[in-house]
Design an enzyme around this catalytic site. Sequence first.
Site, short mmCIF file in Angstrom:
data_model
loop_
_atom_site.label_atom_id
_atom_site.label_comp_id
_atom_site.label_asym_id
_atom_site.label_seq_id
_atom_site.Cartn_x
_atom_site.Cartn_y
_atom_site.Cartn_z
N CYS A 56 0.84 -1.21 0.00
CA CYS A 56 0.00 0.00 0.00
C CYS A 56 0.87 1.25 0.00
CB CYS A 56 -0.92 0.00 1.22
SG CYS A 56 -1.83 1.55 1.44
N CYS A 59 0.32 3.28 3.56
CA CYS A 59 0.63 2.75 4.88
C CYS A 59 1.94 3.35 5.42
CB CYS A 59 0.74 1.23 4.84
SG CYS A 59 -0.85 0.37 4.89
N ASP A 82 0.91 12.92 -5.15
CA ASP A 82 1.95 12.66 -6.17
C ASP A 82 1.41 12.81 -7.59
OD1 ASP A 82 3.82 12.07 -4.15
OD2 ASP A 82 3.17 9.99 -4.06
N HIS A 125 -4.53 0.25 7.96
CA HIS A 125 -4.96 0.08 6.58
C HIS A 125 -6.44 -0.31 6.48
CE1 HIS A 125 -4.40 -0.82 2.30
NE2 HIS A 125 -5.01 -1.99 2.50
N ASN A 170 -13.67 9.67 -1.24
CA ASN A 170 -14.32 8.63 -2.03
C ASN A 170 -14.07 7.32 -1.32
OD1 ASN A 170 -15.11 10.42 -4.13
ND2 ASN A 170 -13.09 10.22 -5.08
N SER A 178 -9.29 3.98 -5.55
CA SER A 178 -8.26 3.08 -6.08
C SER A 178 -7.35 2.50 -4.99
CB SER A 178 -7.40 3.83 -7.11
OG SER A 178 -6.79 4.96 -6.52
N HIS A 181 -6.87 1.99 1.68
CA HIS A 181 -6.42 2.61 2.92
C HIS A 181 -7.33 3.81 3.21
CE1 HIS A 181 -3.06 3.26 5.86
NE2 HIS A 181 -3.71 4.41 5.97
N HIS A 183 -8.64 7.12 3.53
CA HIS A 183 -8.04 8.41 3.21
C HIS A 183 -9.03 9.29 2.47
CE1 HIS A 183 -7.59 6.51 -0.74
NE2 HIS A 183 -7.38 7.72 -1.26
N GLN A 185 -9.08 13.40 0.28
CA GLN A 185 -8.25 14.30 -0.49
C GLN A 185 -8.66 15.74 -0.24
OE1 GLN A 185 -7.33 13.20 -4.65
NE2 GLN A 185 -8.64 11.39 -4.34
N GLU A 199 -24.01 27.28 -5.03
CA GLU A 199 -24.60 27.38 -3.70
C GLU A 199 -24.45 28.79 -3.14
OE1 GLU A 199 -24.19 22.82 -1.94
OE2 GLU A 199 -23.05 24.45 -1.02
N HIS A 298 -18.48 21.65 2.33
CA HIS A 298 -18.68 22.95 1.70
C HIS A 298 -18.61 24.02 2.78
CE1 HIS A 298 -20.79 21.59 -2.30
NE2 HIS A 298 -19.50 21.28 -2.24
N LEU A 332 -26.71 7.08 -12.66
CA LEU A 332 -27.24 8.30 -13.28
C LEU A 332 -27.00 8.18 -14.78
CD1 LEU A 332 -26.18 11.13 -10.80
CD2 LEU A 332 -28.44 10.13 -11.11
N VAL A 333 -27.99 7.68 -15.50
CA VAL A 333 -27.86 7.44 -16.94
C VAL A 333 -29.16 7.86 -17.63
CG1 VAL A 333 -26.25 5.50 -16.66
CG2 VAL A 333 -28.70 5.05 -16.66
N PHE A 335 -32.27 9.27 -18.86
CA PHE A 335 -33.00 10.50 -18.59
C PHE A 335 -32.23 11.42 -17.64
CE2 PHE A 335 -36.00 13.15 -16.28
CZ PHE A 335 -36.76 13.69 -17.30
#
Length: 368
Positions: A56, A59, A82, A125, A170, A178, A181, A183, A185, A199, A298, A332-333, A335
């Site tokens: 990882c 880690c 990175d 982890h 995420n 991806s 661990h 985390h 951002q 907003e 936000h 979400l596709v 319509f």
Amino acid sequence: MTLSSPDFDFTDNSHRRYNPLTDSWVLVSPHRAKRPWLGQQETPSNPGIPDFDSACYLCPGNSRTSGEINPTYSTTYIFPNDFSAVKLNQPALVTKDDTNCLKSRLLKAQSVEGNCFVICFSPKHNLTIPQMPVPAIVDVVKAWTDLYLRMEREAQTDNKPYKYLQIFENKGTAMGCSNLHPHGQAWCLSVVPNEVDKELKSFEKYSEEHSCHLLADYVTLELQERERVVLENDSFVVVVPYWAVWPFETLLLSKVKLSSLAEFNDTQRHDLASIMKQLTLKYDNLFETSFPYSMGLHQAPLNATFEEKNNSWFHMHFYPPLLRSASVRKFLVGFELLGEPQRDLTAEQAAERLRVLDSDARYLEKIT
């Protein structure tokens, strides 16, 4: 406008709901929740994850793809991404504003500078936010705050072109994560991103028309009606917003006006950590899986003007994709992409499903 009608059933009849934060609409089709599902199914999360993974990049003590070695950190750890989505000191973008030229009128571009950071929540982890003790989540909130204040200082003292710090997470492969661990951002940009900008403009317009902040009124309304409230403590309330798009989307709001993390006191930091843990435990218990989501804060832009600070109200969006089980997600596709967002479960139905769940480690204890 009235939301009552003797013959109209909001739990069975299609209707649209207005989102005042972004001046948009969502189509609600509650009768569609009964349809059979033969589409793609996600693979439920694998609970057998070690607390340290030598492969990882995040880690403690491991080497990252850049060649940098992570320190043997013991609490929340932040480092520059990175593979940053934006960068500093890039060549200037020269544009020509000529309304008589079709290319100038239609093909617009704007330079964006900044920096991106990775925020490791824990050295473990295999610890997600619902698995972390509240003091450890408080450390995450403090790290977010320290980064926000550092970006403000660097913009002032080092002339860095920082205007907005978008903090997000995420969680889970279903949301494109991806690295498992725990985390998040933080992308620090020289511009205010679209969703935040929409907003802030909506808040300003509402204040001019009603002499009150939109979210102040919304918190008051939700606490009065209570049918969309999922959780609350002294400082924060969690609701499934009336205009929610994602099946179990939630909105975490400060009960009093806090424009940014910089205005939090120790009690509010603890209350935020506590309610985040409770909410994410409910998510995990809903379908007995490590619940995926995209979550983001936000708040006020960096070094906000008086108007920007006055329009800002700290809140967090949670967008989880799961629809009816650990393996069936919302897409979400069709319509939604060509017309407007659409949901099958009403906000009130989703809130009730979440509200009745325990905010305990029932699912976590089951897999350990």
